[in-house]
Design a protein around this motif. Structure first.
Motif, short mmCIF file in Angstrom:
data_model
loop_
_atom_site.label_atom_id
_atom_site.label_comp_id
_atom_site.label_asym_id
_atom_site.label_seq_id
_atom_site.Cartn_x
_atom_site.Cartn_y
_atom_site.Cartn_z
N PRO A 21 0.84 -1.21 0.00
CA PRO A 21 0.00 0.00 0.00
C PRO A 21 0.87 1.25 0.00
CG PRO A 21 -0.13 -1.14 2.11
CD PRO A 21 0.69 -1.99 1.21
N PHE A 46 -7.92 1.73 2.09
CA PHE A 46 -7.22 0.76 1.25
C PHE A 46 -8.11 0.33 0.09
CE2 PHE A 46 -5.11 0.63 5.30
CZ PHE A 46 -3.77 0.50 4.97
N GLU A 49 -8.03 3.02 -2.44
CA GLU A 49 -6.76 2.96 -3.18
C GLU A 49 -6.86 1.90 -4.29
OE1 GLU A 49 -2.05 1.99 -2.31
OE2 GLU A 49 -3.59 0.76 -1.38
N GLU A 50 -7.43 0.76 -3.95
CA GLU A 50 -7.54 -0.35 -4.90
C GLU A 50 -8.44 0.04 -6.09
OE1 GLU A 50 -5.67 -3.33 -6.00
OE2 GLU A 50 -5.32 -2.51 -4.02
N GLY A 71 -8.55 -4.83 -1.29
CA GLY A 71 -8.34 -3.69 -0.40
C GLY A 71 -8.38 -4.09 1.06
N LYS A 74 -5.21 -5.99 1.97
CA LYS A 74 -4.09 -5.06 2.14
C LYS A 74 -4.18 -4.34 3.48
CE LYS A 74 -2.47 -3.62 -2.39
NZ LYS A 74 -2.33 -2.50 -3.32
N ALA A 75 -5.41 -3.97 3.87
CA ALA A 75 -5.61 -3.26 5.13
C ALA A 75 -5.17 -4.14 6.31
CB ALA A 75 -7.07 -2.87 5.29
#
Length: 166
Positions: A21, A46, A49-50, A71, A74-75
């Motif tokens: 990230p 996140f 962002e994705e 996402g 990733k978080a």
């Protein structure tokens, strides 16, 4: 983030893309945590962002749900204390648990071979899964499955948060 552009007969392909990230996303999530916002709100950074990555054309996703799942994963790996889902597939819960554990352990260097394989697979997927229409459809579907009690609880929680932030 470093980006090398390689010329491909059909189009320019970004060869080196980071699967970690971005710093500002992690910082925004930490800020949310300091403000006392819920883990799902922190994880929202996140997911956002994705969705941006898909819209930029970095990679695609098979569906809006997959983009959201990436996402959330990733978080969890970045240290957001987002618990595994209560309902859902056993496999999803197990993966969420694994991501949480990885987030607690701290970041390690990802396997280049696996990263390349994942990137290649996602690059072949559609970009339309992050369109306004697709996300709107997903949001409506998610809202439909919520009970009246659930809506009431979240409204009360929002009121409490508003009161606290003033």
């Amino acid at each position: 983030m470093t980006r090398y552009i390689i010329w491909h007969p059909n189009h320019a392909v970004a060869a080196k893309l980071s699967w970690m990230p971005e710093e500002d996303v992690v910082e925004r999530a930490r800020e949310d945590e300091r403000e006392g916002l819920s883990p799902s709100t922190q994880a929202g950074e996140f997911v956002r962002e994705e969705i941006e990555h898909i819209r930029e054309g970095k990679h695609g996703a098979r569906s809006p749900q997959q983009a959201i799942a990436i996402g959330l994963s990733k978080a969890r790996r970045a240290g957001v204390k987002l618990p595994p889902p209560k309902r859902g597939k056993k496999r999803t819960k197990r993966q969420a648990k694994r991501d949480l554990a990885k987030g607690r352990r701290g970041r390690r260097k990802p396997s280049p071979k696996r990263s390349r394989a994942v990137r290649g697979a996602l690059k072949r997927e559609s970009r339309s899964s992050a369109s306004r229409k697709a996300l709107s459809r997903q949001a409506s579907r998610a809202a439909r499955s919520r009970s009246a009690a659930s809506l009431s609880r979240s409204a009360k929680k929002a009121a409490r948060t508003r009161k606290r932030r003033r």
